[in-house]
Every structure is written in C-alpha cells, then in structure tokens.
Write a protein that holds these residues in place. Structure first.
Motif, PDB file in Angstrom:
ATOM      1  N   GLU A 153       0.800  -1.217   0.000  1.00  0.00           N
ATOM      2  CA  GLU A 153       0.000   0.000   0.000  1.00  0.00           C
ATOM      3  C   GLU A 153       0.835   1.271   0.000  1.00  0.00           C
ATOM      4  N   GLN A 154       2.038   1.207   0.571  1.00  0.00           N
ATOM      5  CA  GLN A 154       2.826   2.437   0.734  1.00  0.00           C
ATOM      6  C   GLN A 154       4.114   2.413  -0.077  1.00  0.00           C
ATOM      7  N   LEU A 155       4.139   1.649  -1.137  1.00  0.00           N
ATOM      8  CA  LEU A 155       5.364   1.549  -1.923  1.00  0.00           C
ATOM      9  C   LEU A 155       5.741   2.872  -2.590  1.00  0.00           C
ATOM     10  N   SER A 156       4.750   3.693  -2.898  1.00  0.00           N
ATOM     11  CA  SER A 156       5.070   4.997  -3.494  1.00  0.00           C
ATOM     12  C   SER A 156       5.848   5.874  -2.509  1.00  0.00           C
ATOM     13  N   TYR A 157       5.507   5.759  -1.224  1.00  0.00           N
ATOM     14  CA  TYR A 157       6.251   6.512  -0.203  1.00  0.00           C
ATOM     15  C   TYR A 157       7.657   5.934  -0.045  1.00  0.00           C
ATOM     16  N   LEU A 158       7.738   4.598  -0.049  1.00  0.00           N
ATOM     17  CA  LEU A 158       9.050   3.959   0.071  1.00  0.00           C
ATOM     18  C   LEU A 158       9.955   4.376  -1.083  1.00  0.00           C
ATOM     19  N   GLU A 159       9.423   4.438  -2.281  1.00  0.00           N
ATOM     20  CA  GLU A 159      10.203   4.881  -3.429  1.00  0.00           C
ATOM     21  C   GLU A 159      10.737   6.297  -3.219  1.00  0.00           C
ATOM     22  N   GLN A 160       9.900   7.166  -2.669  1.00  0.00           N
ATOM     23  CA  GLN A 160      10.311   8.554  -2.424  1.00  0.00           C
ATOM     24  C   GLN A 160      11.399   8.614  -1.359  1.00  0.00           C
ATOM     25  N   VAL A 161      11.240   7.811  -0.302  1.00  0.00           N
ATOM     26  CA  VAL A 161      12.223   7.779   0.784  1.00  0.00           C
ATOM     27  C   VAL A 161      13.569   7.280   0.268  1.00  0.00           C
ATOM     28  N   VAL A 162      13.553   6.192  -0.509  1.00  0.00           N
ATOM     29  CA  VAL A 162      14.786   5.616  -1.047  1.00  0.00           C
ATOM     30  C   VAL A 162      15.472   6.596  -2.001  1.00  0.00           C
TER      31      VAL A 162
ATOM     32  N   LYS B  96      19.247   8.187  -1.490  1.00  0.00           N
ATOM     33  CA  LYS B  96      20.294   7.945  -2.475  1.00  0.00           C
ATOM     34  C   LYS B  96      20.783   9.242  -3.135  1.00  0.00           C
ATOM     35  N   SER B  97      20.084  10.346  -2.880  1.00  0.00           N
ATOM     36  CA  SER B  97      20.507  11.636  -3.448  1.00  0.00           C
ATOM     37  C   SER B  97      21.515  12.357  -2.563  1.00  0.00           C
ATOM     38  N   PHE B  98      21.808  11.815  -1.377  1.00  0.00           N
ATOM     39  CA  PHE B  98      22.738  12.470  -0.452  1.00  0.00           C
ATOM     40  C   PHE B  98      24.099  12.658  -1.138  1.00  0.00           C
ATOM     41  N   LYS B  99      24.682  13.819  -0.958  1.00  0.00           N
ATOM     42  CA  LYS B  99      25.940  14.160  -1.621  1.00  0.00           C
ATOM     43  C   LYS B  99      27.169  13.839  -0.763  1.00  0.00           C
ATOM     44  N   LYS B 100      27.039  13.980   0.546  1.00  0.00           N
ATOM     45  CA  LYS B 100      28.210  13.884   1.418  1.00  0.00           C
ATOM     46  C   LYS B 100      28.402  12.499   2.031  1.00  0.00           C
ATOM     47  N   TYR B 101      27.479  11.581   1.767  1.00  0.00           N
ATOM     48  CA  TYR B 101      27.524  10.290   2.431  1.00  0.00           C
ATOM     49  C   TYR B 101      27.353   9.149   1.428  1.00  0.00           C
TER      50      TYR B 101
ATOM     51  N   ILE C 278      27.400   5.613  10.456  1.00  0.00           N
ATOM     52  CA  ILE C 278      26.106   6.145  10.886  1.00  0.00           C
ATOM     53  C   ILE C 278      25.037   5.102  10.578  1.00  0.00           C
ATOM     54  N   PHE C 279      24.052   5.011  11.478  1.00  0.00           N
ATOM     55  CA  PHE C 279      23.004   4.004  11.328  1.00  0.00           C
ATOM     56  C   PHE C 279      21.631   4.667  11.428  1.00  0.00           C
ATOM     57  N   ILE C 280      20.785   4.340  10.469  1.00  0.00           N
ATOM     58  CA  ILE C 280      19.447   4.923  10.423  1.00  0.00           C
ATOM     59  C   ILE C 280      18.412   3.809  10.396  1.00  0.00           C
ATOM     60  N   TYR C 281      17.400   3.954  11.228  1.00  0.00           N
ATOM     61  CA  TYR C 281      16.220   3.080  11.142  1.00  0.00           C
ATOM     62  C   TYR C 281      15.027   3.958  10.765  1.00  0.00           C
ATOM     63  N   GLY C 282      14.149   3.417   9.929  1.00  0.00           N
ATOM     64  CA  GLY C 282      12.960   4.181   9.600  1.00  0.00           C
ATOM     65  C   GLY C 282      11.839   3.310   9.078  1.00  0.00           C
ATOM     66  N   GLU C 283      10.621   3.780   9.259  1.00  0.00           N
ATOM     67  CA  GLU C 283       9.474   3.170   8.619  1.00  0.00           C
ATOM     68  C   GLU C 283       9.456   3.617   7.157  1.00  0.00           C
ATOM     69  N   ASN C 284       8.652   2.980   6.340  1.00  0.00           N
ATOM     70  CA  ASN C 284       8.738   3.209   4.895  1.00  0.00           C
ATOM     71  C   ASN C 284       8.135   4.532   4.426  1.00  0.00           C
ATOM     72  N   ASP C 285       7.650   5.349   5.355  1.00  0.00           N
ATOM     73  CA  ASP C 285       6.947   6.569   4.957  1.00  0.00           C
ATOM     74  C   ASP C 285       7.435   7.819   5.674  1.00  0.00           C
ATOM     75  N   HIS C 286       8.658   7.778   6.181  1.00  0.00           N
ATOM     76  CA  HIS C 286       9.250   8.953   6.827  1.00  0.00           C
ATOM     77  C   HIS C 286      10.433   9.435   5.996  1.00  0.00           C
ATOM     78  N   LEU C 287      10.390  10.687   5.584  1.00  0.00           N
ATOM     79  CA  LEU C 287      11.319  11.211   4.590  1.00  0.00           C
ATOM     80  C   LEU C 287      12.574  11.796   5.236  1.00  0.00           C
ATOM     81  N   PHE C 288      13.646  11.022   5.216  1.00  0.00           N
ATOM     82  CA  PHE C 288      14.933  11.517   5.701  1.00  0.00           C
ATOM     83  C   PHE C 288      15.533  12.485   4.687  1.00  0.00           C
ATOM     84  N   LEU C 289      16.072  13.582   5.205  1.00  0.00           N
ATOM     85  CA  LEU C 289      16.786  14.558   4.386  1.00  0.00           C
ATOM     86  C   LEU C 289      18.251  14.580   4.802  1.00  0.00           C
TER      87      LEU C 289
END
Length: 268
Positions: free
Chosen positions: A13-22, A26-31, A79-90
């Motif tokens: 149901e939330q794959l569109s959010y997961l795609e956005q989160v991923v 993957k767009s991070f420049k410094k990591y 660094i270690f990150i945990y998240g649900e599939n619908d929270h947008l890390f920046l």
C-alpha cells in the motif's frame, strides 16, 4: 562517511512513499548510503541495495528485525538509520545529528519531531494526550538551545557508531526492552522514592518501541534543537493523522500550538 539505512516495509500500500524515501536517501551528496529493507513482500525498487523478505507470525515485530540488521553490521558503517517506509529523511537530518553529537554530552542525544502537512500548514501528531514539552529541560550548548519533548516516538532513529555501541551496552539491541522488568522494578520504584509523578504506562506500541527503546532505556535523554526547530522535523508522508484517515485517530496538533510552545521555551 558510510551510512547504513535499515527500513521496514509491510505490504504494497505504501510503496510509493518507500520509493520517495529511497530516492531521497540515495541523493545524499556527502555520504555513501546503503539501504536494506526488511519486508513481508518482494520489492523491486531502484536504489534499494538488499531486500530481506521475512515471514513472521506477528508482523508487529517486523520493524524489530531492522534493529537486528543494524546490530549485525555495527562494525561496517559510521552512521546508522532506522525508519518506517513513509518517513522522509533529508541530508540535513544527518548533518545536524552529527553537529549536535559533537556538542551534546554523551548522556544526551538529538532527535526529530514528526510532522504532517496539508494546504493549511503543518501538523504535529506526536503532540497529543498528555505529551508535552518539559520546560525544565531547556539547555544551551554552543549557543544552540535544546529541550525535551515527552513523546519520544518518531518512527525513526539516527545513531553514530559510538552511540549505537553505547546503546548496545545498556540494552539488548536485537530485542525489545521488557517494560515489565525495567519499568516496574526500576523506574516506577525510583519515582516513588523521589516523590515524583508516575508517568502513563504502555505509552508506545510494540512497533513504536523499536525506536522509543533507544530514547527511554539506553541512558541518553532525547533532546530537540528548538533554536533550529525547522531543521529537526521529519515528514510523515501519508498525512493520515490530520483528518484521521484509514482508521487513524484524528490528531490535529497544529502549528500554532507548537509555535507557541517553542516560543515559550526559547524565552527561558
């Protein structure tokens, strides 16, 4: 610096959010970011480095499998990150966490506040029931002001390697902390001795404890940098709690209430 991101996904149901989160991660420049997703269904999403398809009798425990992944990989990343599939890390979330980790005492850890958003503005679903800002918790470090918000749930966490190892010395990182053992025998007894008010029990669900355990039982008090408040907000993409969609409770904690509280804290 190398980041391991361990995300949980249930169903399709939330794959569109997961795609956005991923995509954002993957767009991070410094990591250098590696993403592992623990899911009950197969996934084919660009940017995910590994999918662990897991079958469980109780899928409330699916998020906990992400902590196991992190602990098994604890020596391989910075660094270690945990998240649900619908929270947008920046990327700024990571930048700020590292910055704060340099100035906060070891028994303090920076955190995030969830928000939702519609055409009228931001809403803060964590700001409900008896959850509130602790006025007495305000502290200043390197000209930045921090405070504790009593709802430590954020459906995510960010830990440096040192913080992860510190947490691992306090709790079994691969298992949930038993509140019956820890809470009843230690915390409640101590509060009674000190004559302090007993806090509400069972504040967090099983899946919520995957992140709240880190902030409740690992000896590090969670602080929010209120002088840079906007930098420490994380978007819950579905925006379900604003109007109580899909059976969720309606939690319209609006920006006015939040801003009034932040202003009071900044005046202290």
């Amino acid at each position: 610096m190398k980041i391991l991101v361990s995300l949980v996904n249930y169903g399709e149901e939330q794959l569109s959010y997961l795609e956005q989160v991923v995509s954002e991660l993957k767009s991070f420049k410094k990591y250098e970011v590696t993403i592992i997703v623990n899911s009950n269904v197969n996934l084919n999403i660009k940017g995910i480095d590994k999918v662990n398809v897991t079958e469980l009798d109780d899928y409330q425990l699916l998020p906990l499998t992400c902590r196991k992944v992190i602990w098994e990989q604890r020596d391989k990343y910075d660094i270690f990150i945990y998240g649900e599939n619908d929270h947008l890390f920046l990327e700024k979330h990571i930048d700020k966490h590292l910055e704060y980790s340099q100035i906060l005492p070891k028994n303090r850890i920076s955190g995030l506040i969830q928000y939702e958003e519609d055409e009228t503005g931001k809403f803060f679903p964590a700001y409900h029931c008896d959850f509130e800002w602790d006025i007495k918790s305000v502290q200043v470090f390197e000209n930045k002001k921090f405070a504790h918000f009593s709802n430590v749930h954020q459906a995510t966490f960010i830990l440096t390697k040192n913080q992860l190892l510190r947490v691992g010395k306090k709790i079994n990182f691969e298992n949930l902390v038993s509140e019956k053992t820890f809470w009843y025998k230690v915390n409640r007894k101590l509060r009674k001795i000190l004559g302090l008010k007993l806090e509400r029990q069972n504040k967090y669900s099983v899946k919520c404890k995957v992140n709240t355990d880190v902030y409740e039982f690992a000896g590090m008090k969670k602080l929010i940098c209120i002088s840079e408040f906007e930098d420490n907000l994380i978007h819950h993409l579905p925006n379900l709690y604003i109007e109580g969609k899909e059976g969720r409770n309606k939690l319209r904690s609006d920006s006015i209430r939040m801003q009034e509280s932040i202003n009071k804290l900044l005046e202290i």
